[in-house]
Motif scaffolding. Structure first.
Motif, PDB file in Angstrom:
ATOM      1  N   THR A  15       0.872  -1.180   0.000  1.00  0.00           N
ATOM      2  CA  THR A  15       0.000   0.000   0.000  1.00  0.00           C
ATOM      3  C   THR A  15       0.906   1.226   0.000  1.00  0.00           C
ATOM      4  N   SER A  16       1.221   1.675  -1.216  1.00  0.00           N
ATOM      5  CA  SER A  16       2.021   2.880  -1.369  1.00  0.00           C
ATOM      6  C   SER A  16       1.098   4.095  -1.234  1.00  0.00           C
ATOM      7  N   THR A  17       1.523   5.235  -1.704  1.00  0.00           N
ATOM      8  CA  THR A  17       0.812   6.472  -1.381  1.00  0.00           C
ATOM      9  C   THR A  17       0.910   7.494  -2.501  1.00  0.00           C
ATOM     10  N   SER A  18      -0.056   8.375  -2.541  1.00  0.00           N
ATOM     11  CA  SER A  18      -0.006   9.513  -3.465  1.00  0.00           C
ATOM     12  C   SER A  18       1.160  10.438  -3.139  1.00  0.00           C
ATOM     13  N   GLU A  48       9.831   9.353   0.657  1.00  0.00           N
ATOM     14  CA  GLU A  48      10.955   8.577   0.150  1.00  0.00           C
ATOM     15  C   GLU A  48      10.910   7.129   0.633  1.00  0.00           C
ATOM     16  N   GLY A  49      10.364   6.910   1.820  1.00  0.00           N
ATOM     17  CA  GLY A  49      10.207   5.537   2.310  1.00  0.00           C
ATOM     18  C   GLY A  49       9.299   4.717   1.406  1.00  0.00           C
ATOM     19  N   LYS A  50       8.203   5.335   0.993  1.00  0.00           N
ATOM     20  CA  LYS A  50       7.271   4.645   0.090  1.00  0.00           C
ATOM     21  C   LYS A  50       7.885   4.462  -1.302  1.00  0.00           C
ATOM     22  N   ARG A  51       8.656   5.462  -1.750  1.00  0.00           N
ATOM     23  CA  ARG A  51       9.271   5.359  -3.073  1.00  0.00           C
ATOM     24  C   ARG A  51      10.291   4.210  -3.108  1.00  0.00           C
ATOM     25  N   VAL A  52      11.099   4.102  -2.055  1.00  0.00           N
ATOM     26  CA  VAL A  52      12.094   3.024  -2.040  1.00  0.00           C
ATOM     27  C   VAL A  52      11.414   1.665  -1.849  1.00  0.00           C
ATOM     28  N   ALA A  53      10.275   1.650  -1.141  1.00  0.00           N
ATOM     29  CA  ALA A  53       9.530   0.392  -0.999  1.00  0.00           C
ATOM     30  C   ALA A  53       9.042  -0.093  -2.366  1.00  0.00           C
ATOM     31  N   GLU A  54       8.570   0.844  -3.201  1.00  0.00           N
ATOM     32  CA  GLU A  54       8.162   0.471  -4.563  1.00  0.00           C
ATOM     33  C   GLU A  54       9.354  -0.077  -5.357  1.00  0.00           C
ATOM     34  N   THR A  55      10.514   0.574  -5.190  1.00  0.00           N
ATOM     35  CA  THR A  55      11.737   0.119  -5.871  1.00  0.00           C
ATOM     36  C   THR A  55      12.072  -1.313  -5.477  1.00  0.00           C
ATOM     37  N   ARG A  72      -1.205   2.849  -5.167  1.00  0.00           N
ATOM     38  CA  ARG A  72      -0.890   4.199  -4.679  1.00  0.00           C
ATOM     39  C   ARG A  72      -2.187   4.806  -4.132  1.00  0.00           C
ATOM     40  N   ILE A  73      -2.274   4.796  -2.820  1.00  0.00           N
ATOM     41  CA  ILE A  73      -3.503   5.205  -2.139  1.00  0.00           C
ATOM     42  C   ILE A  73      -3.532   6.716  -1.958  1.00  0.00           C
ATOM     43  N   PHE A  74      -4.667   7.316  -2.318  1.00  0.00           N
ATOM     44  CA  PHE A  74      -4.906   8.730  -2.044  1.00  0.00           C
ATOM     45  C   PHE A  74      -5.729   8.833  -0.755  1.00  0.00           C
ATOM     46  N   ASN A  75      -5.880  10.037  -0.235  1.00  0.00           N
ATOM     47  CA  ASN A  75      -6.525  10.237   1.073  1.00  0.00           C
ATOM     48  C   ASN A  75      -7.781   9.369   1.229  1.00  0.00           C
ATOM     49  N   THR A  76      -7.815   8.626   2.326  1.00  0.00           N
ATOM     50  CA  THR A  76      -8.932   7.731   2.626  1.00  0.00           C
ATOM     51  C   THR A  76      -9.540   8.140   3.962  1.00  0.00           C
ATOM     52  N   TYR A  77     -10.856   7.980   4.090  1.00  0.00           N
ATOM     53  CA  TYR A  77     -11.523   8.362   5.344  1.00  0.00           C
ATOM     54  C   TYR A  77     -12.670   7.391   5.593  1.00  0.00           C
ATOM     55  N   GLY A  78     -13.168   7.375   6.831  1.00  0.00           N
ATOM     56  CA  GLY A  78     -14.313   6.534   7.156  1.00  0.00           C
ATOM     57  C   GLY A  78     -14.339   6.195   8.632  1.00  0.00           C
ATOM     58  N   PRO A  79     -15.339   5.418   9.053  1.00  0.00           N
ATOM     59  CA  PRO A  79     -15.458   5.020  10.459  1.00  0.00           C
ATOM     60  C   PRO A  79     -14.229   4.267  10.956  1.00  0.00           C
ATOM     61  N   GLY A 130      -6.383  -9.595  -9.106  1.00  0.00           N
ATOM     62  CA  GLY A 130      -6.183  -9.530 -10.551  1.00  0.00           C
ATOM     63  C   GLY A 130      -4.758  -9.890 -10.944  1.00  0.00           C
ATOM     64  N   ASP A 131      -4.403  -9.573 -12.195  1.00  0.00           N
ATOM     65  CA  ASP A 131      -3.079  -9.960 -12.697  1.00  0.00           C
ATOM     66  C   ASP A 131      -2.182  -8.764 -12.991  1.00  0.00           C
ATOM     67  N   GLN A 132      -2.548  -7.582 -12.505  1.00  0.00           N
ATOM     68  CA  GLN A 132      -1.756  -6.373 -12.732  1.00  0.00           C
ATOM     69  C   GLN A 132      -0.802  -6.125 -11.565  1.00  0.00           C
ATOM     70  N   THR A 133       0.474  -5.871 -11.865  1.00  0.00           N
ATOM     71  CA  THR A 133       1.418  -5.580 -10.777  1.00  0.00           C
ATOM     72  C   THR A 133       1.175  -4.193 -10.200  1.00  0.00           C
ATOM     73  N   GLY A 134       0.686  -3.257 -11.027  1.00  0.00           N
ATOM     74  CA  GLY A 134       0.639  -1.870 -10.612  1.00  0.00           C
ATOM     75  C   GLY A 134       1.968  -1.214 -10.959  1.00  0.00           C
ATOM     76  N   PRO A 135       2.270  -0.023 -10.448  1.00  0.00           N
ATOM     77  CA  PRO A 135       1.427   0.711  -9.501  1.00  0.00           C
ATOM     78  C   PRO A 135       0.134   1.207 -10.146  1.00  0.00           C
ATOM     79  N   ILE A 136      -0.925   1.198  -9.322  1.00  0.00           N
ATOM     80  CA  ILE A 136      -2.229   1.706  -9.761  1.00  0.00           C
ATOM     81  C   ILE A 136      -2.749   2.680  -8.706  1.00  0.00           C
ATOM     82  N   ASN A 137      -3.172   3.850  -9.168  1.00  0.00           N
ATOM     83  CA  ASN A 137      -3.782   4.827  -8.266  1.00  0.00           C
ATOM     84  C   ASN A 137      -5.143   4.316  -7.792  1.00  0.00           C
ATOM     85  N   ILE A 138      -5.343   4.316  -6.475  1.00  0.00           N
ATOM     86  CA  ILE A 138      -6.656   4.007  -5.902  1.00  0.00           C
ATOM     87  C   ILE A 138      -7.070   5.223  -5.085  1.00  0.00           C
TER      88      ILE A 138
END
Length: 215
Positions: A15-18, A48-55, A72-79, A130-138
């Motif tokens: 779970t990387s990040t925007s 940079e931690g997330k970027r190197v994790a993707e690497t 690549r997760i963008f701002n998430t909210y909820g209960p 699925g069969d996609q490695t990503g990265p994919i924006n969610i």
């Protein structure tokens, strides 16, 4: 974790990040954008931690054939979010319920996109299965300024609450909005819950945990 995935032949999700896009010079941000990150800023250890994790994920994928998935997760909210986690939606709702001023970091025109947790979970499950490695924006491509978010929380929860401007942290990204074309195309996913629908569900949960009755 990558070593464990290699040993047992597991598929692994990062779970990387925007935040990997930094203070973006491209808007909205597609997965092909390499980002604009200050590597020595006060908040850059997260970016940079997330970027190197993707690497590392892709290195293990290429060298060892590990099945990887990167979201690549963008701002998430909820209960059930931590009430005092410092995230802007949590802050505004907790402040409104406590009768405190909503503190908007200057200039208030900086934007974010907010994805409700059930939509996020659905996107992550589709990626993992699925069969996609990503990265994919969610994320949710609905884009709001911090002032707009504060005004919405005020209107929905406590119309008499004050909105107060406070100093910002360095390197705060000015714009943040996901390009979710890839998620739509390869995962068949897009968010369904609008901000004005999700905020009251989060408010209900926060009220219960803060012991604030609805008048």
């Amino acid at each position: 974790m990558l070593g464990l995935a290699k040993r047992v032949g597991a598929r692994i999700l990062l779970t990387s990040t925007s935040e990997v896009y930094g203070d973006p010079l491209v808007h909205p941000q597609p997965e092909s954008y390499w980002g604009n990150v200050n590597p020595i800023g006060v908040r850059s250890c997260y970016d940079e931690g997330k970027r190197v994790a993707e690497t590392l994920m892709f290195d293990y994928h290429r060298q060892h054939g590990i099945e990887i998935r990167i979201a690549r997760i963008f701002n998430t909210y909820g209960p059930r979010m931590n009430i005092d986690d410092g995230r802007v939606v949590s802050n505004f709702i907790a402040q409104a319920l406590r009768g405190e001023a909503l503190t908007v970091q200057k200039p208030g025109t900086q934007t974010r996109s907010f994805c409700y947790v059930s939509d996020m979970v659905e996107g992550l499950m589709r990626l993992m299965e699925g069969d996609q490695t990503g990265p994919i924006n969610i994320g949710n491509p609905g884009e709001f300024t911090m002032v707009e978010l504060a005004e919405t929380v005020k209107e929905l929860m406590k119309p008499d609450v004050e909105i107060k401007m406070v100093e910002n942290t360095p390197d705060d990204p000015r714009q943040r909005k996901p390009d979710i074309s890839k998620a739509k195309e390869v995962l068949g996913w897009e968010p369904k819950v609008k901000l004005r629908e999700g905020l009251p569900l989060m408010e209900e949960d926060f009220r219960l945990r803060l012991g604030v009755l609805k008048k």
